[in-house]
Motif scaffolding. Structure first.
Motif, PDB file in Angstrom:
ATOM      1  N   LYS A 136       0.834  -1.206   0.000  1.00  0.00           N
ATOM      2  CA  LYS A 136       0.000   0.000   0.000  1.00  0.00           C
ATOM      3  C   LYS A 136       0.866   1.253   0.000  1.00  0.00           C
ATOM      4  N   HIS A 137       1.871   1.297   0.866  1.00  0.00           N
ATOM      5  CA  HIS A 137       2.708   2.492   0.957  1.00  0.00           C
ATOM      6  C   HIS A 137       3.611   2.646  -0.267  1.00  0.00           C
ATOM      7  N   LEU A 138       4.089   1.544  -0.821  1.00  0.00           N
ATOM      8  CA  LEU A 138       4.886   1.627  -2.041  1.00  0.00           C
ATOM      9  C   LEU A 138       4.049   2.189  -3.188  1.00  0.00           C
ATOM     10  N   ILE A 139       2.827   1.728  -3.321  1.00  0.00           N
ATOM     11  CA  ILE A 139       1.960   2.222  -4.391  1.00  0.00           C
ATOM     12  C   ILE A 139       1.643   3.704  -4.195  1.00  0.00           C
ATOM     13  N   ILE A 140       1.351   4.105  -2.961  1.00  0.00           N
ATOM     14  CA  ILE A 140       1.040   5.514  -2.680  1.00  0.00           C
ATOM     15  C   ILE A 140       2.215   6.409  -3.056  1.00  0.00           C
ATOM     16  N   ILE A 141       3.426   6.020  -2.649  1.00  0.00           N
ATOM     17  CA  ILE A 141       4.613   6.837  -2.946  1.00  0.00           C
ATOM     18  C   ILE A 141       4.825   6.930  -4.451  1.00  0.00           C
ATOM     19  N   ASN A 142       4.709   5.796  -5.150  1.00  0.00           N
ATOM     20  CA  ASN A 142       4.902   5.802  -6.600  1.00  0.00           C
ATOM     21  C   ASN A 142       3.872   6.689  -7.297  1.00  0.00           C
TER      22      ASN A 142
END
Length: 242
Positions: free
Chosen positions: A9-15
Motif C-alpha cells: 500500500k505504501h509503495l503504491i502511494i509513494i509511486n
C-alpha cells in the motif's frame, strides 16, 4: 491476491504521488532521480534507489503497480512487511546494478573501438555531448552509434526490476498458480509462465528486436536477485506470518 498489505500500500502511494504531483506542478524529477549512466554528469549514486519510484507513462506505472499488488500481496503475507521490503529493495537495487554493468560493457566496447581507430577521449566526449560525428571516420553503423549515444544519455526509470524479482519469487512460492497475459489470455502455471517471460526479456535484450525503450537487463537483474534471495529463504524455510 487480496486487500492491500501495509508495505505494498505504501509503495503504491509513494509511486503514484511521485508520478502525479510533478506533472501537476510541471516539475521534472527525472533529471535527478532517474538512473543515468555513471559517466553522465547527471548521475548520482542515490539514483539506484530513486529510479524505482520514477515512471515514464501512465501505462508504465499502472502495469508495475498492478503487478506489485497482484504478486507481492501473497509474498508480504507469507514473509511479513519488513522481509518483503528488504526483498523488494534488494531486487530493485540489484536490477539497477546489473543494468549498469551490462550498459558499461556495451558502452566500453564502442568506446574502445573509437580509441582503436584513432579518436581521443576528448573527441569521443564531444561526440557524446553533441551527437555529431563523421560516419566514415567512426567505422560504426549509424545504429551502433545511436546505441552508443543512447547508453550515455538515456536514463532508466521504473519499479520493473523490483517487480520482476517479486514475480520470480511468486513463481517459486506458488508454482502452480495460473497466470495469463492480456494479449495471450490462456492461463499457464507460474512455473512455466515466468521463465517464458524472462526468456523473452533475454532474447530482446541481446538482439535488435526490442520494441520500445525497455530496460530488459534491469528486468533480468531484478529477476536474478529475486531468485537468489527467494531460493535461499525457501531453502531455509525463512517465512514470517502475520
Amino acid at each position: 491476491m487480496g486487500k492491500l498489505t501495509d508495505a505494498i500500500k505504501h509503495l503504491i502511494i509513494i509511486n503514484v504521488i511521485l508520478f502525479i504531483v510533478p506533472q501537476m506542478i510541471n516539475l521534472d524529477l527525472g533529471q535527478f532521480f532517474a538512473l543515468y549512466f555513471p559517466q553522465n554528469p547527471n548521475f548520482g549514486i542515490w539514483q539506484y534507489l530513486t529510479h524505482m519510484f520514477m515512471h515514464g507513462s501512465f501505462m508504465h506505472i499502472a502495469f508495475n503497480m498492478y503487478a506489485l499488488w497482484a504478486f507481492g500481496t501473497p509474498l508480504e503475507q507469507t514473509w511479513g512487511r519488513n522481509k518483503f521490503l528488504f526483498f523488494y529493495f534488494s531486487a530493485g537495487l540489484g536490477a539497477g546494478a546489473i543494468y549498469t554493468l551490462v550498459n558499461y560493457y556495451q558502452f566500453n566496447g564502442f568506446y574502445e573501438h573509437l580509441i582503436g581507430v584513432g579518436f581521443s577521449p576528448e573527441r569521443i566526449q564531444a561526440i557524446l555531448d553533441t551527437g555529431s560525428y563523421n560516419q566514415a571516420a567512426v567505422q560504426l553503423s549509424s545504429q551502433e552509434m545511436n546505441h552508443f549515444y543512447s547508453l550515455y544519455h538515456t536514463p532508466a526509470v521504473g519499479a520493473s526490476g523490483a517487480v520482476y524479482g517479486v514475480l520470480v519469487a511468486f513463481g517459486m512460492m506458488f508454482p502452480n498458480a495460473k497466470l495469463a497475459l492480456i494479449f495471450f489470455p490462456v492461463p499457464i502455471a507460474a512455473k512455466y509462465f515466468i521463465p517464458i517471460m524472462l526468456f523473452g526479456d533475454l532474447f530482446f535484450g541481446v538482439t535488435k528486436y526490442s520494441i520500445g525503450n525497455v530496460a530488459h537487463f534491469a528486468h533480468i537483474g531484478g529477476a536474478v536477485i529475486g531468485f537468489i534471495i527467494a531460493w535461499y529463504w525457501k531453502k531455509n524455510q525463512f517465512r514470517t506470518h502475520y
